[in-house]
Design a protein around this motif. Structure first.
Motif, short mmCIF file in Angstrom:
data_model
loop_
_atom_site.label_atom_id
_atom_site.label_comp_id
_atom_site.label_asym_id
_atom_site.label_seq_id
_atom_site.Cartn_x
_atom_site.Cartn_y
_atom_site.Cartn_z
N SER A 1 -12.31 -26.10 3.12
CA SER A 1 -11.79 -24.77 2.81
C SER A 1 -12.88 -23.80 2.37
CB SER A 1 -10.69 -24.84 1.76
OG SER A 1 -10.89 -25.89 0.88
N HIS A 2 -14.08 -24.32 2.07
CA HIS A 2 -15.20 -23.45 1.73
C HIS A 2 -16.43 -23.90 2.53
CE1 HIS A 2 -12.87 -22.10 -1.72
NE2 HIS A 2 -12.77 -23.35 -2.14
N LEU A 3 -17.48 -23.09 2.47
CA LEU A 3 -18.78 -23.54 2.96
C LEU A 3 -19.75 -23.39 1.79
CD1 LEU A 3 -20.70 -24.54 5.15
CD2 LEU A 3 -21.00 -22.17 5.91
N LEU A 4 -19.81 -24.44 0.97
CA LEU A 4 -20.63 -24.37 -0.26
C LEU A 4 -22.01 -24.95 -0.05
CD1 LEU A 4 -17.88 -25.43 -2.80
CD2 LEU A 4 -18.63 -23.13 -2.23
N GLY A 5 -22.13 -25.84 0.92
CA GLY A 5 -23.42 -26.47 1.17
C GLY A 5 -23.30 -27.36 2.38
N ILE A 6 -24.46 -27.90 2.79
CA ILE A 6 -24.46 -28.84 3.90
C ILE A 6 -24.06 -30.23 3.41
CG2 ILE A 6 -25.91 -29.92 5.66
CD1 ILE A 6 -25.38 -26.96 6.20
N GLU A 7 -24.37 -30.53 2.14
CA GLU A 7 -24.16 -31.89 1.64
C GLU A 7 -22.76 -32.43 1.90
OE1 GLU A 7 -24.90 -32.42 -2.55
OE2 GLU A 7 -25.05 -34.58 -2.35
N PRO A 8 -21.69 -31.65 1.64
CA PRO A 8 -20.36 -32.24 1.87
C PRO A 8 -19.93 -32.30 3.33
CG PRO A 8 -20.16 -30.05 0.84
CD PRO A 8 -21.62 -30.35 0.96
N LEU A 9 -20.70 -31.76 4.25
CA LEU A 9 -20.25 -31.68 5.65
C LEU A 9 -20.54 -32.98 6.40
CD1 LEU A 9 -21.40 -28.10 6.74
CD2 LEU A 9 -19.35 -28.79 5.50
N ALA A 10 -19.69 -33.26 7.37
CA ALA A 10 -19.93 -34.38 8.29
C ALA A 10 -20.43 -33.80 9.61
CB ALA A 10 -18.62 -35.14 8.49
N PRO A 11 -21.11 -34.62 10.42
CA PRO A 11 -21.63 -34.09 11.70
C PRO A 11 -20.60 -33.31 12.53
CG PRO A 11 -22.59 -36.22 11.27
CD PRO A 11 -21.60 -35.97 10.16
N PRO A 12 -19.33 -33.76 12.63
CA PRO A 12 -18.38 -32.96 13.42
C PRO A 12 -18.13 -31.56 12.86
CG PRO A 12 -17.50 -35.15 13.03
CD PRO A 12 -18.73 -35.02 12.19
N ASP A 13 -18.21 -31.40 11.52
CA ASP A 13 -18.07 -30.07 10.93
C ASP A 13 -19.21 -29.17 11.41
OD1 ASP A 13 -15.87 -30.73 9.22
OD2 ASP A 13 -17.28 -31.73 7.87
N ILE A 14 -20.40 -29.74 11.38
CA ILE A 14 -21.58 -28.96 11.78
C ILE A 14 -21.47 -28.58 13.25
CG2 ILE A 14 -24.08 -29.13 12.11
CD1 ILE A 14 -24.02 -31.05 9.59
N THR A 15 -21.10 -29.55 14.08
CA THR A 15 -20.98 -29.27 15.51
C THR A 15 -19.90 -28.22 15.78
OG1 THR A 15 -21.65 -31.54 15.87
CG2 THR A 15 -20.73 -30.39 17.76
N ALA A 16 -18.82 -28.28 15.04
CA ALA A 16 -17.74 -27.30 15.24
C ALA A 16 -18.25 -25.88 15.00
CB ALA A 16 -16.57 -27.61 14.30
N ILE A 17 -19.03 -25.70 13.94
CA ILE A 17 -19.56 -24.36 13.66
C ILE A 17 -20.54 -23.94 14.75
CG2 ILE A 17 -20.91 -22.98 12.03
CD1 ILE A 17 -19.82 -24.70 9.77
#
Lengths: 319, 425
Positions: free
Chosen positions: A6-22
C-alpha cells in the motif's frame, strides 16, 4: 504481476515481482512520455501532495510532472520553510494532512525512518522520496529501468557503485534492488565513506577503483555529499578525484560497452570527468532523468489502484 | 508484629541456594529462616504454596522526574511501579530539572520521596554542578544530606582533569562515583550501534569500541586516584577484559548492566521502533551473550532497570530525534526471569545481581535472607505467563519495549521493612 503493497517506503520490503511490476508499467509510461500528447487520466480526481522537508529540485519536479501527466491534482509544500520551524511534530503534520484528504503523499525527510513513521499515521498511499541515509526507492527503480533498457536485462550483471556509500540512501536502495534481482554488486570507495558492517551486505568491497571496475557492465557514480560531511572523511577534493573520480582511463578497466550512471546533481571534476558525463556513447545520465518521470508515474499509478481497491473493499468506512 | 512465610521457595543470593522452607519476620527485620517442619509461631501466616521468596530488588539508577517533569513520573507513581515490580529500594538519579546537585535540591527530592513512595528511596547526587563536567558538587554536604553515590548519569565528564580531581576528592570522603563509560566524541549523536543493522537503517551509529575506550580511561584514572567506582552499564564484549583486569589488579571497581541490554539486541529496533531506543544503544547478539556470561562469572556485578520515563511526544518522533530510555521498574523481574527460563542464570545468581551486590556496593544491609537483614522481600511466581500491556503499568510514562511481549513471572507481594507495599489483586 502486480505490486502488492500500500506504500512505497523502500526497496527492502519489496519482492522481485513488485519491482518487475513497476518497471513493466514504467516502460509503457516511458513510451507515452515521448509522444506529443503525454497525458493519461490514471490519477484523475485524486490529490497528490509533495512534502519536502529537505531541499530538492530534481526529485520534486519529477514527482510533480509525473502526477500532472497522470491527471492528479498536485500540490507541493516546502516544509522546511513552514511548520517544522514552528515546532510542529511530524505526527501533527500527518493529522493536518489527513484533514485535507490526500490520496498520494510524496515525502522527503532528512531523518531516516521519518517516512515510515508518517505512513503509520496517514490514511493514503505514501511514497518515500528519500529519508535521511535510509532509502530512496524511486531512484533505485529508475536506475533499474535505465539499466534494463540499456542492457536488455536486469540480472546477472556486474554493477559497481562508487563513491560516498556511507551517506547515500541511493546506494542503499540500489544495493538492495540489484541484489534482489540477482546481480553482482561491487562497492568502490575510500574506507572512510563505507558504512559499517558492509561486509555482511552480500557485496564485494574495493578500495581501488581500477581493480573494482574490472569487467563491470554498469558504473554508478554517487554524488560526493559535501553538505553531509561533518568533518574529515577525505583529505581533499583533488585527491579524491585522483583516486576515485571517474575518467576515461579508469573506465577503460570496465567492459567496452559499460554504461555510466549518476543520480545527479553532478560535481564535475570531483567524482566524474565532465566530458565523460556528456559522452552519449557511455553516459546514460539523461536517460536516468527521463526514466525518473516514468517510474514515478508507474509507482503512483499502482499505489492508487491498490488504494482505490482497498477503499472499495471497505466502502462507507473510508472517507 | 511478626509474619511467618511458609512453604516458600527461598532464594538466598548470599548462600547461593534455592530451597523450600519458611521465613519469619519480626519488627521489620528477618528473624529466622529454616526448612524444618517445626515452625515458630507468628501473628500472621502467609502460605506461599511454593512461590519464590527473595530479597527485594535494589535498583541503582532509577529516574524519577521530580523535580521538574512530574508529568512523566512522580515519586508516587514510580514508588507504586517499584512496589508492583518487587523493587524495594530505588536508588534515584540526579538528572532531573534542575539537576540534583545541591543539598537543598536533594533534601526537597528526599522529602517528596518519603511522603509519596511506599518503597525505600536512596538518592544519588550529581558529581559536577549541573552535570556540566566543569566543577565538582559539594560532595561532603550532599553525603550529609543523604546522597549515596555521585553520578553525572549518561553524561561523560570529558575534561579528564576535572574528573580526576572529583575522583580524588570523592575518595577522601569515601564516596562512590558512578560513571557512564563511553568515548564522548565517537558517540556524539549516535542512535544505534555500528554494524549491518545501523547501515541498513541509515542511522547515525557509534562503534561498540567507544565503551571500551571510555572504560579504559576511567580505569587509568582509578589507578591514579584510588576512588570507589561503579560503571553504570557495561554492554559490550570488548569492554569485559579491561573490566576483569581492573578487578584482578585490585581496583575499587564494580560494574552494572541494564535489563534491556541483557534481554534485547539491536535487531529489536526493527522498523525504527523508538521505544527500543536506549542509551547506550542496544548491541549485537554476541555482545548480549558476552554480558550474560560476565554476569554469571561475576565480572559484571549488578543488573539495573535504568528506568527512564519518557512521554509519548518525546518518543513519537523520527528515530534520531526521539528521546532515549525506557521504563522498567515493573518489567525488570519478568524480563530478568527470561534469563532464568533460558537457563542462562539461576535465581540466586539473578538476585545476587539485582539485590545483594547493589546493596553491598552501597553499604546496605539489604539484599540478604539471613537473620538480622531488613525484611525487604519479594514474593513471586516465576512461571506465571503474562502478556504485558503498557497501559496497565503504574508508571505515568508507558514507554516500555515489552508492550505486548509474552513473559513469565508475576509478583505476588512486596514487603518493605516487613510491611506489605504491594499485593497482587
Amino acid at each position: 504481476m502486480t505490486y502488492s503493497h500500500s506504500h512505497l517506503l523502500g526497496i527492502e520490503p519489496l519482492a522481485p515481482p513488485d519491482i518487475t511490476a513497476i518497471l513493466d508499467l514504467a516502460d509503457q509510461y516511458a513510451d507515452l512520455n515521448r509522444r506529443d500528447v503525454k497525458h493519461s487520466d490514471a490519477l484523475a480526481g485524486l490529490t497528490q501532495i509533495n512534502m519536502f522537508f529537505e531541499n530538492s529540485t530534481r526529485t520534486q519536479a519529477s514527482f510533480e510532472l509525473a502526477g500532472k501527466r497522470l491527471g492528479a491534482d498536485v500540490m507541493s509544500m516546502a516544509m522546511q520553510a513552514s511548520s517544522i520551524k514552528k515546532g510542529e511534530t511530524l505526527i501533527d503534520t500527518a493529522l493536518t494532512l489527513n484533514a485535507m484528504h490526500p490520496d498520494l503523499l510524496v515525502v522527503r525527510h532528512p531523518h531516516s525512518g521519518a517516512v515510515d513513521l508518517l505512513s503509520e499515521k496517514v490514511n493514503c498511499a505514501v511514497l518515500n522520496a528519500g529519508d535521511g541515509r535510509h532509502e530512496h526507492p524511486t531512484q533505485a527503480l529508475l536506475d533499474a529501468l535505465t539499466i534494463r533498457r540499456a542492457k536488455g536485462r536486469l540480472h546477472r550483471l556486474n554493477i559497481a557503485i562508487c563513491g560516498d556509500i556511507a551517506h547515500s540512501r541511493v546506494a542503499r536502495s540500489n544495493i538492495m534492488l540489484l541484489g534482489k534481482m540477482e546481480n553482482r554488486v561491487r562497492l568502490i570507495g575510500p574506507p572512510t565513506l563505507m558504512p559499517s558492517g558492509i561486509a555482511d551486505f552480500g557485496v564485494e568491497v574495493f578500495e581501488d577503483m581500477q581493480e573494482g571496475l574490472k569487467d563491470v557492465d554498469v558504473v554508478m557514480m554517487l554524488r560526493l555529499q559535501r553538505e553531509r560531511m561533518d568533518g574529515g572523511f577525505i583529505p581533499s577534493e583533488r585527491e579524491y578525484y585522483h583516486r576515485y573520480g571517474l575518467d576515461a582511463e579508469k573506465l577503460s578497466h570496465a567492459k567496452d560497452d559499460a554504461i555510466v550512471m549518476h543520480p545527479g546533481p553532478m560535481n564535475r571534476g570531483v567524482e566524474i570527468d565532465g566530458e565523460l558525463a556528456d559522452d552519449i556513447n557511455r553516459s546514460v545520465i539523461q536517460q536516468q532523468v527521463e526514466m525518473g518521470v516514468a517510474v514515478r508515474m508507474a509507482a503512483m499509478d499502482l499505489l492508487a489502484r491498490n488504494l482505490l481497491a482497498r477503499r472499495q473493499a471497505q466502502t462507507g468506512v473510508m472517507v | 508484629m511478626s509474619i511467618l512465610f511458609t512453604n516458600a521457595r527461598l532464594i538466598d543470593p548470599e548462600a547461593g541456594t534455592d530451597s523450600l522452607g519458611w521465613l519469619l519476620i519480626k519488627d521489620g527485620v528477618i528473624a529466622a529462616t529454616g526448612s524444618e517442619t517445626a515452625m515458630p509461631k507468628a501473628d500472621e501466616q502467609v502460605e506461599c504454596a511454593g512461590a519464590c521468596l527473595a530479597p527485594g530488588i535494589v535498583d541503582i539508577g532509577v529516574k524519577v522526574c521530580e523535580p521538574g517533569e512530574r508529568h512523566k513520573e512522580s515519586y508516587k507513581s514510580a514508588g507504586l511501579a517499584a512496589a508492583a515490580g518487587g523493587v524495594t529500594t530505588m536508588v534515584t538519579r540526579p538528572d532531573t530539572l534542575p539537576t540534583i546537585d545541591t543539598p537543598e535540591v536533594l533534601s526537597f527530592a528526599l522529602r517528596r520521596a518519603n511522603e509519596a513512595a511506599p518503597v525505600n528511596v536512596l538518592p544519588m547526587a550529581a558529581l559536577t554542578k549541573g552535570r556540566e563536567g566543569l566543577e565538582m558538587t559539594e560532595i561532603g554536604f550532599l553525603m550529609d544530606a543523604g546522597a549515596v553515590a555521585f553520578t553525572d548519569c549518561d553524561r561523560v565528564i570529558s575534561n579528564t582533569k576535572v574528573f580526576s580531581r572529583a575522583l580524588t576528592y570523592a575518595r577522601s570522603l569515601g564516596a562512590l562515583v558512578i560513571a557512564h563509560p563511553q568515548e564522548p566524541i565517537l558517540s556524539e549523536g549516535a542512535a544505534v550501534t555500528s554494524g549491518k543493522f545501523a547501515s541498513l537503517r541509515g542511522l547515525p551509529a557509534v562503534t561498540a569500541m567507544a565503551e571500551r575506550m571510555g572504560l579504559d580511561r576511567d580505569i587509568a584514572l582509578l589507578e591514579m586516584t584510588g576512588a570507589a567506582y561503579h560503571a553504570d552499564q557495561i554492554t559490550t564484549a570488548r569492554a569485559l577484559p579491561a573490566l576483569e583486569r581492573a578487578k584482578r589488579n585490585g581496583l575499587n571497581i564494580t560494574a552494572g548492566t541494564s535489563i534491556h541490554h541483557l534481554t534485547l539486541n539491536e535487531m529489536d529496533v526493527a522498523n525504527y521502533r523508538t521505544f527500543f531506543k536506549v542509551k547506550p544503544p542496544l548491541r549485537a547478539e554476541d555482545d548480549r551473550q558476552a554480558v550474560i556470561a560476565a554476569l554469571r562469572d561475576g565480572t559484571i556485578d549488578v543488573i539495573s532497570s535504568m528506568h527512564t520515563p519518557q512521554d509519548e511526544e518525546s518518543k513519537r518522533l523520527p528515530y534520531e530525534e526521539a528521546a532515549s530510555g525506557a521504563v522498567a521498574l515493573e518489567t525488570l523481574l519478568p524480563a530478568a526471569l527470561r534469563l532464568y527460563h533460558a537457563e542462562d542464570l539461576s535465581l540466586p545468581q539473578l538476585f545476587r545481581a539485582m539485590a545483594l551486590n547493589p546493596a553491598k556496593r552501597l553499604g546496605l544491609d539489604a539484599g540478604r535472607l539471613c537473620a538480622g537483614a531488613p525484611a525487604d522481600l519479594v514474593l513471586f511466581n516465576p512461571d506465571t505467563p503474562i502478556v504485558l500491556d503498557r497501559f496497565k503499568l503504574k508508571s505515568k510514562s508507558k514507554n516500555t519495549p515489552f508492550d505486548g511481549a509474552r513473559m513469565q513471572g508475576k509478583v505476588l507481594g512486596t514487603y518493605v521493612a516487613g510491611q506489605p507495599v504491594f499485593e497482587a489483586p
